[in-house]
Design a protein around this motif. Structure first.
Motif, mmCIF file in Angstrom:
data_model
loop_
_atom_site.group_PDB
_atom_site.id
_atom_site.type_symbol
_atom_site.label_atom_id
_atom_site.label_comp_id
_atom_site.label_asym_id
_atom_site.label_seq_id
_atom_site.Cartn_x
_atom_site.Cartn_y
_atom_site.Cartn_z
ATOM 1 N N LYS A 7 -8.654 1.444 -5.415
ATOM 2 C CA LYS A 7 -7.812 0.644 -6.420
ATOM 3 C C LYS A 7 -6.601 1.616 -6.533
ATOM 4 O O LYS A 7 -6.942 2.759 -7.107
ATOM 5 N N GLN A 8 -5.375 1.021 -6.211
ATOM 6 C CA GLN A 8 -4.333 1.916 -6.506
ATOM 7 C C GLN A 8 -3.807 2.198 -7.853
ATOM 8 O O GLN A 8 -3.983 1.110 -8.652
ATOM 9 N N PRO A 9 -3.423 3.347 -8.315
ATOM 10 C CA PRO A 9 -2.722 3.547 -9.674
ATOM 11 C C PRO A 9 -1.646 2.632 -9.925
ATOM 12 O O PRO A 9 -1.004 2.250 -8.958
ATOM 13 N N SER A 10 -1.485 2.232 -11.071
ATOM 14 C CA SER A 10 -0.389 1.431 -11.627
ATOM 15 C C SER A 10 0.795 2.076 -12.043
ATOM 16 O O SER A 10 2.009 1.488 -11.922
ATOM 17 N N LYS A 11 0.694 3.395 -12.266
ATOM 18 C CA LYS A 11 1.926 4.057 -12.490
ATOM 19 C C LYS A 11 2.856 4.387 -11.440
ATOM 20 O O LYS A 11 2.399 4.973 -10.415
ATOM 21 N N THR A 12 4.005 3.860 -11.397
ATOM 22 C CA THR A 12 5.100 4.226 -10.251
ATOM 23 C C THR A 12 5.897 5.458 -10.564
ATOM 24 O O THR A 12 6.421 5.330 -11.561
ATOM 25 N N LYS A 26 9.201 6.030 -3.519
ATOM 26 C CA LYS A 26 8.597 5.622 -4.739
ATOM 27 C C LYS A 26 7.341 5.381 -4.688
ATOM 28 O O LYS A 26 6.775 5.014 -3.757
ATOM 29 N N TYR A 27 6.456 6.095 -5.482
ATOM 30 C CA TYR A 27 5.068 6.508 -5.083
ATOM 31 C C TYR A 27 4.002 5.971 -6.416
ATOM 32 O O TYR A 27 4.568 6.293 -7.538
ATOM 33 N N LYS A 40 -0.387 8.505 2.146
ATOM 34 C CA LYS A 40 0.552 7.609 2.721
ATOM 35 C C LYS A 40 0.348 5.967 2.328
ATOM 36 O O LYS A 40 1.431 5.281 2.118
ATOM 37 N N GLU A 41 -0.829 5.873 1.951
ATOM 38 C CA GLU A 41 -1.043 4.297 1.734
ATOM 39 C C GLU A 41 -0.413 4.054 0.330
ATOM 40 O O GLU A 41 -0.398 2.957 -0.036
ATOM 41 N N ARG A 42 -0.296 5.230 -0.707
ATOM 42 C CA ARG A 42 0.159 4.814 -2.074
ATOM 43 C C ARG A 42 1.528 4.716 -2.029
ATOM 44 O O ARG A 42 2.411 4.695 -2.957
#
Length: 83
Positions: A7-12, A26-27, A40-42
């Protein structure tokens, strides 16, 4: 070794070159610590032309590596800033 969370973090965060202030990525960053590696996937948006090199000044800001079996960029200390 454990893999990074699926599950990817929501904070960019926006990642910039410390030398010329050009935007690099943009990460989706998890946690509140310093930026040590970028999986790399994030990466949401990639503004670099060649991996690990700044598109403006051409300076190397990271090294391509595997972290816990997942492709990532290992950030060289002091080469990037984030907002």
């Amino acid at each position: 070794m454990a893999k990074p969370n699926k599950k990817q973090p929501s904070k960019t965060v926006n990642i910039y070159c410390a030398k010329c202030k050009a935007q690099l990525f943009k990460y989706r960053k998890g946690g509140k610590g310093a930026l040590v590696k970028c999986f790399k996937e994030r990466i949401v948006e990639d503004f670099t032309k060649t991996p690990c090199f700044c598109p403006e000044c051409g300076g190397e800001f990271a090294r391509d590596t595997l972290v816990r079996g997942t492709p990532a960029y290992k950030i060289i200390g002091g080469k990037v800033t984030m907002k």
